[in-house]
Design an enzyme around this catalytic site. Structure first.
Site, short mmCIF file in Angstrom:
data_model
loop_
_atom_site.label_atom_id
_atom_site.label_comp_id
_atom_site.label_asym_id
_atom_site.label_seq_id
_atom_site.Cartn_x
_atom_site.Cartn_y
_atom_site.Cartn_z
CB ALA A 1 7.37 -7.63 11.50
CD GLN B 1 10.75 -6.29 3.58
OE1 GLN B 1 10.59 -7.77 3.80
NE2 GLN B 1 12.62 -7.30 3.27
CG ASP C 1 -2.05 1.58 9.58
OD1 ASP C 1 -3.36 0.74 9.38
OD2 ASP C 1 -1.17 1.55 9.07
#
Length: 553
Positions: free
Chosen positions: A132, A138, A288
């Protein structure tokens, strides 16, 4: 960044918007006529517009082209599907984990440079293709020598320079806003950008993220409702992080959750409990929580467990802010709007001269209609706009230290709306808050604070004999000096001075005994009664030394 560089960057932003055919957004905004004229004549407006693709896709790609800060903005927006047109909301969710990756070979080079050795020496297996990709970093699948499956997170090369550049743009815009917009003083845009800068720069340090993950794992060790993966610090650097690989169902994949027969109402309620517990019990919350960072362990469908990843952004609050927030939440739950208004005045969030009764009435008007309704029937976007109107009316200042909390609460509410729209977020969070408030104000909390402050109390206790000896010496020396009045003075003046010294001496000794009593109470093995006796004696002695009206001596 020089003014010329700033101007060039602003032109670049305008060019991206125009290239994706989004100049219609600028045209619909209420911009001053002079600014409209400048925008129309700038070279950035001469590019060819592409309006052949769907509007939502053009918005997503523009955010990707503008850089990581704008991608983060799009990620936050994607959690509020209720506030966005359906096409835009669906497209922005792709920003959570479908940002175009950078080449896998480049990731290998970054890892090898960070550790000073080949990837093959670090991992038994390493997958070059990214699992991802996000705006900051990443992840790649890998396996350690002992067979443990892990994921390796690698920062995007050159990401810090890009972010620092756009932060300067944000600062410049916020200063312009502060200068030319009357509302800016209340909104404090420069302070808001400063808070955001601290948050996003912290996110660029993966060792900090590793430490955050370890703290959260410790806080929730053995929890049946959330699991935090283990971090392998020997395989971590500032730009590389290695942690246990999590396998689960994406939190927003409702079809997969239903196919696994997951108890979705329970899952949604657990999410609210986790949020309030992190904020108030632990004072350390994952800030987050967009769907790309949350998975579900459906091994036991009736008792599903959250699996969280990506801990680059965490939040903490001061004890004062937590107390005021908990009081505000509980007052909202109990519909005690007077207390809500009073807490806002006491905390300094509104000017000291604000009339509490007027603020109470305004808050009641906004909040009363939302109670006893499930999420699906509440427009929090509308409620938020109304509360902003109240804030503007009463000159309420934005609190930068609460922005992360507000963002996280919005994300939690967005997740709840996706999972289980009938969830009552208020009643789910109320028991957690009440338990925390009781814990903070009870005798156990007092004893805990005394034990925490024991080093300072011990320091004070060890110096009590020195203080007492000095006070006694001063008390014995001063009567003789006071008996002989100074030239031009009088005996009554000397007597008054002697009385003042006596009161000061008694008050100091009394205060010292109170401290000693507190120290004894703080000792786990000490007889509590002796501590209270010392403290009580101190209060009596201090009372003897307290001025009583106009009495002398």
């Amino acid at each position: 960044m020089t003014r010329l560089q700033l101007f060039v960057r602003l032109l670049g932003i305008q060019r991206v918007l125009y290239r994706h055919g989004l100049d219609e957004l600028l045209e619909s905004a209420r911009l001053p006529g002079s600014l409209r004229f400048v925008l129309a004549l700038s070279p950035a407006a001469w590019v060819t517009r592409d309006r052949t693709r769907p509007r939502a896709e053009r918005i997503r790609q523009a955010l990707e082209d503008l850089g990581p800060i704008f991608v983060k903005f799009g990620q936050s927006l994607s959690t509020r599907q209720d506030l966005l047109p359906p096409d835009v909301g669906a497209e922005l969710t792709k920003l959570q984990d479908q940002v175009p990756p950078f080449p896998g070979e480049q990731a290998r080079r970054e890892i090898e440079q960070a550790f000073g050795q080949p990837v093959e020496a670090l991992y038994a297996e390493f997958t070059t293709e990214a699992l991802a990709a996000a705006s900051i970093a990443q992840v790649h699948a890998a396996r350690l020598r002992d067979g443990q499956d892990v994921v390796v997170k690698v920062l995007r090369p050159g990401i810090r320079q890009l972010i620092e550049r756009d932060l300067e743009v944000m600062y410049a815009v916020s200063r312009l806003v502060s200068r030319y917009w009357p509302e800016a003083r209340r909104l404090r845009p420069v302070a808001v950008v400063a808070e955001y800068e601290k948050t996003i720069l912290d996110e660029l340090d993966l060792l900090r993220e590793a430490a955050n993950a370890q703290q959260l794992r410790r806080n929730w060790q053995g929890s049946p409702i959330i699991y935090v993966p283990e971090v392998y610090f020997d395989w971590c650097r500032t730009n590389v992080l290695t942690q246990e690989r999590i396998r689960g169902i994406n939190i927003d994949d409702l079809d997969a959750l239903r196919a696994a027969r997951v108890n979705i109402p329970k899952l949604a309620a657990n999410g609210v409990e986790i949020f309030f517990t992190q904020v108030f019990r632990d004072n350390f919350f994952h800030a987050d929580m967009h769907p790309g960072n949350i998975f579900v362990d459906a091994t036991d469908p009736e008792n599903p467990r959250y699996c969280a990843v990506d801990f680059g952004i965490v939040g903490t609050l001061t004890e004062t802010d937590r107390r005021y927030l908990a009081g505000n939440f509980l007052a909202f739950f109990d519909r005690d709007y007077y207390r809500v208004a009073k807490l806002h005045v006491d905390s300094g969030w509104v000017p000291a001269g604000t009339r509490v009764d007027e603020l109470e009435s305004a808050v009641r008007t906004v909040c009363e209609p939302i109670f006893q309704k499930p999420l699906k029937e509440i427009s929090f976007g509308l409620v938020l706009l109304q509360l902003i109107g109240v804030a503007r009316r009463f000159n309420m200042e934005v609190q930068p230290q609460l922005i992360l909390l507000q963002k996280t609460l919005v994300q939690i509410e967005g997740l709840g709306r996706v999972l289980y729209p009938d969830l009552d977020i208020w009643q789910t969070g109320k028991p957690v808050l009440k338990a925390w408030m009781l814990e903070q104000t009870g005798p156990k909390a007092t004893l805990k604070r005394l034990r925490r402050d024991w080093p300072d109390l011990r320091y004070a206790l060890e110096r009590l004999p020195q203080v007492a000896r000095r006070l006694v010496d001063e008390a014995l020396e001063k009567p003789a000096a006071a008996a002989a009045p100074a030239p031009g003075g009088s005996l009554p003046d000397a007597a008054a001075q002697l009385a003042a010294d006596r009161r000061r001496w008694l008050a100091t000794v009394g205060g010292s005994l109170v401290i000693a009593g507190a120290v004894w109470v703080g000792l786990a093995a000490a007889p509590a009664g002796f501590g209270w006796l010392l403290g009580g004696t101190g209060l009596v002695v201090a009372g003897l030394g307290w001025p009583r009206g106009s009495r002398q001596g």
